[in-house]
Design an enzyme around this catalytic site. Structure first.
Site, PDB file in Angstrom:
ATOM      1  N   GLU A   1      -5.332   5.317   4.268  1.00 35.68           N
ATOM      2  CA  GLU A   1      -6.399   4.539   3.626  1.00 35.68           C
ATOM      3  C   GLU A   1      -7.414   5.408   2.879  1.00 35.68           C
ATOM      4  O   GLU A   1      -8.606   5.407   3.185  1.00 35.68           O
ATOM      5  CB  GLU A   1      -7.147   3.694   4.671  1.00 35.68           C
ATOM      6  CG  GLU A   1      -6.267   2.717   5.389  1.00 35.68           C
ATOM      7  CD  GLU A   1      -7.025   1.734   6.294  1.00 35.68           C
ATOM      8  OE1 GLU A   1      -6.405   0.747   6.702  1.00 35.68           O
ATOM      9  OE2 GLU A   1      -8.225   1.947   6.578  1.00 35.68           O
TER      10      GLU A   1
ATOM     11  N   GLU B   1       0.030  -0.748   9.327  1.00 40.16           N
ATOM     12  CA  GLU B   1      -0.992  -1.321  10.216  1.00 40.16           C
ATOM     13  C   GLU B   1      -1.141  -2.794   9.897  1.00 40.16           C
ATOM     14  O   GLU B   1      -1.132  -3.203   8.740  1.00 40.16           O
ATOM     15  CB  GLU B   1      -2.379  -0.686  10.004  1.00 40.16           C
ATOM     16  CG  GLU B   1      -2.542   0.723  10.490  1.00 40.16           C
ATOM     17  CD  GLU B   1      -3.942   1.271  10.204  1.00 40.16           C
ATOM     18  OE1 GLU B   1      -4.918   0.483  10.145  1.00 40.16           O
ATOM     19  OE2 GLU B   1      -4.052   2.502  10.033  1.00 40.16           O
TER      20      GLU B   1
END
Length: 462
Positions: free
Chosen positions: A168, A367
């Site tokens: 991320e 995720e």
């Protein structure tokens, strides 16, 4: 049991976490300070219940027990990260032998339990000394990261075949340089853009370095949190707002990672507002060489946007929010603990976008998960009855299954997270794990969802 949603043979079932969020032992084993250790020391009040990263879930000492539990609940893969400041305490120079031993032990233990390790090199945890040199604003830190990446490949590449340069990468940009929820708490878009750009240069250099090693099977990629931008309506102004949000928050990393170049439209917007980063000769060739083998996709919630209601204050700091307003869709389904919308179809829309616009790049869900506060309310006979989590994962898996049926190149599903772990500023406020962790005693207890995911993995579907 009859399996209605069957997944492809060899599908990756597992979970993800990061070093700072589970290892603990922040001042043990020769580890250097990272920005989280430092920020917690200086402003503990900004962390939920003043709980910092020093102990977290104690994976450093309990990894054998944890890996045994992973095996028990059907994991065949697990994504972890290496702590840069544990491996190379000041970010540069001498490698810490205790850290090498620890990561070797963890990797070997995973493999001994038939769990393939997926390893992330950087998950928000800049070594403090390097942050003090400017962190990702400083091109020399990119070089230090490249050296660190090479060291990891050299030490662990004989057993680790799935590498990810960043997790991320937009989050440190948003948190650290735009919206003040990560250290160094800067609000300055030009610096944010430079950080984002150097992160991609660091990614590309690590990819290039990896490919100089002769690992037969290995793949290297990146993990991006892709948040589909849905417009309020088909009105051209709303469509433009959603396109702009998508440029800033998705395509700023997705395009260079998978296509090897930035979207022209994003460059135009930054140029028009005098926010372009400093670049170097040869960078565009480097970015082309940094195209990933494998893309990890984190998906939690959609972004819904509409055209601006009011003109931006041009005397204030330049922000992506100059180009759109957030929109709360009436009747949306919510995870009220996190204040996040639950929209399972988003996972399908992301995968179809990758198929149609990004060459159907090989990908997996790296995720997806649901954080819930005060889960002790749901304990019956000593076990958290987290039916809400089972419903959440099942709903997303149905849409993922549909994407696979429509030929999307999806290889697996990783839940965030294996066990309750420390979350950046929220500490243990919201619990995400299949396994409950008592932070006083460090006792691990499987939740109802742990038994459920075990049967999903064993049946390769549900």
């Amino acid at each position: 049991m009859s399996v209605q949603y069957k997944f492809p043979t060899g599908f990756w079932w597992g979970s993800a976490t990061s070093a700072t969020q589970i290892e603990g032992a922040a001042n043990e084993g020769g580890k250097g300070l990272n920005i989280w250790d430092h920020w917690y020391k200086t402003e503990p009040n900004r962390f939920f219940d003043n709980v910092g990263p020093e102990s977290t879930s104690n994976f450093y000492h309990l990894y054998k027990e944890d890996i045994r539990l992973m095996k028990e609940i059907g994991h065949n893969t697990f994504r972890m990260s290496i702590s840069w400041s544990r491996l190379i305490p000041t970010g540069r120079g001498k490698v810490n032998a205790e850290a090498v031993q620890f990561y070797n032990n963890v990797i070997d233990e995973l493999i001994a339990n038939d769990i393939e390790p997926f390893v992330t090199l950087y998950h928000f945890d800049m070594p403090l000394e390097l942050q003090e040199e400017g962190g990702w604003e400083n091109r020399e830190v990119v070089e230090a990261y490249t050296d660190y990446a090479k060291e990891c490949f050299r030490l662990f590449g004989d057993r680790v075949q799935k590498w990810f340069t960043f997790n991320e990468p937009i989050v440190p940009v948003e948190g650290g340089y735009l919206y003040d929820f990560h250290y160094p708490n800067v609000v300055d878009a030009r610096r944010a853009v430079q950080v984002a750009y150097h992160t991609m240069i660091a990614h590309a250099q690590a990819v290039r370095a990896y490919r100089t090693f002769s690992f037969e099977e290995g793949q290297i990629g990146i993990v991006l949190n892709l948040t589909p931008s849905y417009p309020r309506s088909e009105n051209p102004a709303d469509l433009q707002a959603s396109n702009r949000a998508d440029l800033f928050f998705n395509r700023s990393f997705l395009d260079p990672s998978v296509l090897g170049e930035y979207p022209a439209e994003l460059i135009d917007i930054l140029r028009e507002h005098d926010q372009l980063p400093v670049t170097e000769q040869g960078d565009s060739k480097l970015l082309k060489e940094g195209i990933v083998d494998l893309l990890g996709v984190n998906y939690y919630q959609p972004r819904r946007v509409k055209a601006k209601e009011h003109l931006p204050n041009t005397d204030g700091p330049f922000m992506p929010d100059w180009f759109f307003d957030n929109y709360e869709m009436p009747g949306r389904k919510m995870n009220k603990y996190r204040g996040w919308e639950i929209y399972e179809k988003g996972i399908y829309d992301i995968m179809m976008n990758l198929k149609e616009n990004y060459g159907n790049v090989e990908s997996f869900i790296a995720e997806n998960g649901m954080g819930v506060e005060d889960e002790s309310r749901f304990i019956v006979d000593g076990e958290v009855q987290d039916d809400y989590r089972i419903e959440f994962i099942g709903g997303h898996l149905k849409w993922l299954h549909k994407a696979i049926e429509e030929q999307c190149n999806v290889r697996g599903f990783h839940m965030w997270s294996f066990m309750d772990n420390w979350s950046w500023m929220n500490a243990y406020k919201n619990r995400y794990g299949f396994i409950s962790v008592d932070i006083e005693t460090q006792k691990r207890t499987p939740k109802k969802s742990a038994h459920w995911i075990k049967t999903v993995s064993e049946n390769n579907g549900f």
